[in-house]
Design a protein around this motif. Structure first.
Motif, PDB file in Angstrom:
ATOM      1  N   ASP A  81      47.259  39.211  36.270  1.00  0.00           N
ATOM      2  CA  ASP A  81      47.039  40.649  36.022  1.00  0.00           C
ATOM      3  C   ASP A  81      48.112  41.492  36.714  1.00  0.00           C
ATOM      4  O   ASP A  81      47.832  42.248  37.653  1.00  0.00           O
TER       5      ASP A  81
ATOM      6  N   GLU B 156      48.804  51.028  37.185  1.00  0.00           N
ATOM      7  CA  GLU B 156      47.826  50.800  36.095  1.00  0.00           C
ATOM      8  C   GLU B 156      46.460  50.486  36.674  1.00  0.00           C
ATOM      9  O   GLU B 156      45.433  50.891  36.139  1.00  0.00           O
ATOM     10  N   ASP B 157      46.484  49.684  37.766  1.00  0.00           N
ATOM     11  CA  ASP B 157      45.255  49.001  38.188  1.00  0.00           C
ATOM     12  C   ASP B 157      44.582  49.643  39.397  1.00  0.00           C
ATOM     13  O   ASP B 157      43.889  48.963  40.155  1.00  0.00           O
TER      14      ASP B 157
ATOM     15  N   TRP C 272      39.843  37.376  36.696  1.00  0.00           N
ATOM     16  CA  TRP C 272      40.146  38.809  36.579  1.00  0.00           C
ATOM     17  C   TRP C 272      39.559  39.615  37.742  1.00  0.00           C
ATOM     18  O   TRP C 272      38.363  39.557  38.005  1.00  0.00           O
ATOM     19  N   HIS C 273      40.404  40.305  38.451  1.00  0.00           N
ATOM     20  CA  HIS C 273      40.006  41.142  39.602  1.00  0.00           C
ATOM     21  C   HIS C 273      39.214  40.336  40.630  1.00  0.00           C
ATOM     22  O   HIS C 273      38.252  40.828  41.219  1.00  0.00           O
TER      23      HIS C 273
HETATM   24 ZN    ZN Z   1      43.574  44.657  36.440  1.00  0.00          ZN
END
Ligand code: ZN
Ligand code: AHN
Length: 339
Positions: A152, A185-186, A308-309
């Protein structure tokens, strides 16, 4: 011995010639390709998955690239330096962007261009920042730890770097290519916050800024392709919702190219959900049709895959074959546009 003479028939020859002409015209409308047609494939260089894997690892070696940290600054320098070493014209767009919690992020969009003077352009983009909180980790003790972001974050930039290396070796003459590494973005509102899920605009701050203030005044591109989490084990890519809504022809072009390039199993003919991601401001604000190549898992703890995350988003869960499927497909799309 009797000799058979096959008479030459002008009508048949003319008809055949017309058929060939039609086929040639058909090539020009390939962006309208559907599942029934075959896209003639121009030669594209071979994407090197080991190289892309190394570029992923090199970014991770800085540690999590969370905005306002030293690792972030150093990795930004690394990315800009790599694109320069591959002959791109690099523009940096720096901005102080306000996060949902009031933090001012010293953000940096890194733009690497080939043929900057060409009018016909293609945009390829990915975010390069890491998420500050592993808020989807199964262990609550990790929820405030940063994400290493091999998949990611690093994977998309790595695929772009490998494409840039190849473009320098096999220049594209008739179109311009812009690789944009979006920052911030994150940094979206974490799941453990009271305001979780309340504000989609807390995500994608760098792309929102670029879309409202493109690096070139009046910037246009034929289309854009966003790469997000393009190296994760077990990834397959479904046709994401906003991509279908705003750029359905690009979706069909990319999925058909994947099938014809031999990577169809990574790009099933299946609709995915709607994802708030950097392509949304590119479509809605810059008004450039842009798709998102992003994994879609129908089982498990996250639609984007098990890491993810989480604190497990590291090199152990990066798959070279996934990097290759995406990189070779997008390269093929780019070289095919160079008519
Ligand atoms: Zn992310
Ligand atoms: C949301 O979860 C709102 N968007 C996912 C976009 C994203 C996060 N891509 C990478 N990390």
């Amino acid at each position: 011995m009797k000799k058979t003479v096959i008479p030459f028939r002008w009508e048949a020859a003319a008809f055949g010639f017309l058929l060939m002409l039609c086929a040639a015209c058909g090539n020009k409308t390939r962006s309208e390709a559907n599942g029934n047609d075959t896209i003639p494939m121009a030669a594209a260089p071979d994407f090197n998955a080991d190289s892309a894997y190394q570029y992923t690892a090199a970014q991770c070696a800085f540690g999590p690239r969370v905005p306002n940290t030293e690792a972030h600054r150093l990795c930004g320098d690394y990315i800009a330096g790599k694109f320069k070493s591959f002959g791109a014209a690099v523009t940096e767009q720096k901005a102080d962007l306000r996060a949902f919690d009031g933090t001012i992020l010293k953000a940096r969009n890194i733009i690497a261009s080939y043929n900057p003077e060409a009018e016909a352009r293609i945009l390829v983009c990915a975010h390069w920042d890491s998420r500050p909180w592993a808020d989807n980790d199964p262990d609550e003790a990790n929820w405030e730890k940063p994400v290493l972001a091999a998949n990611d974050g690093a994977s998309g930039v790595a695929v772009m770097l490998e494409m840039a290396r190849l473009i320098q070796l096999s220049p594209i003459n008739n179109i311009g290519i812009d690789f944009i590494c979006f920052d911030a973005e994150d940094y979206g509102i974490p799941q453990w916050s009271e305001e979780a899920g309340s504000d989609a605009t807390s995500w994608c701050l760098g792309s929102q800024h670029w879309a409202a203030n493109p690096h070139v005044y009046g910037y246009r591109a034929r289309f854009g392709i966003l790469l997000d989490m393009v190296g994760g084990q077990g990834n397959t890519f479904s046709k994401e919702g906003y991509s279908r809504q705003y750029a359905s022809q690009v979706v069909e072009l990319v999925w058909q190219t994947a099938a014809q390039t031999g990577y169809g199993q990574f790009f099933p003919d299946r609709d995915g959900g709607y994802v708030t991601d950097d392509h949304v401001p590119v479509n809605q604000i810059a008004q450039i049709p842009c798709i998102d190549i992003i994994p879609y898992f129908t089982d498990g703890a996250s639609g984007f895959g098990p890491t993810w995350h989480t604190v497990d988003d590291n090199m152990e869960h990066i798959d070279r074959q996934v990097l290759e499927a995406v990189g070779q497909t997008v390269l093929q799309v780019i070289y095919n546009e160079n008519e």
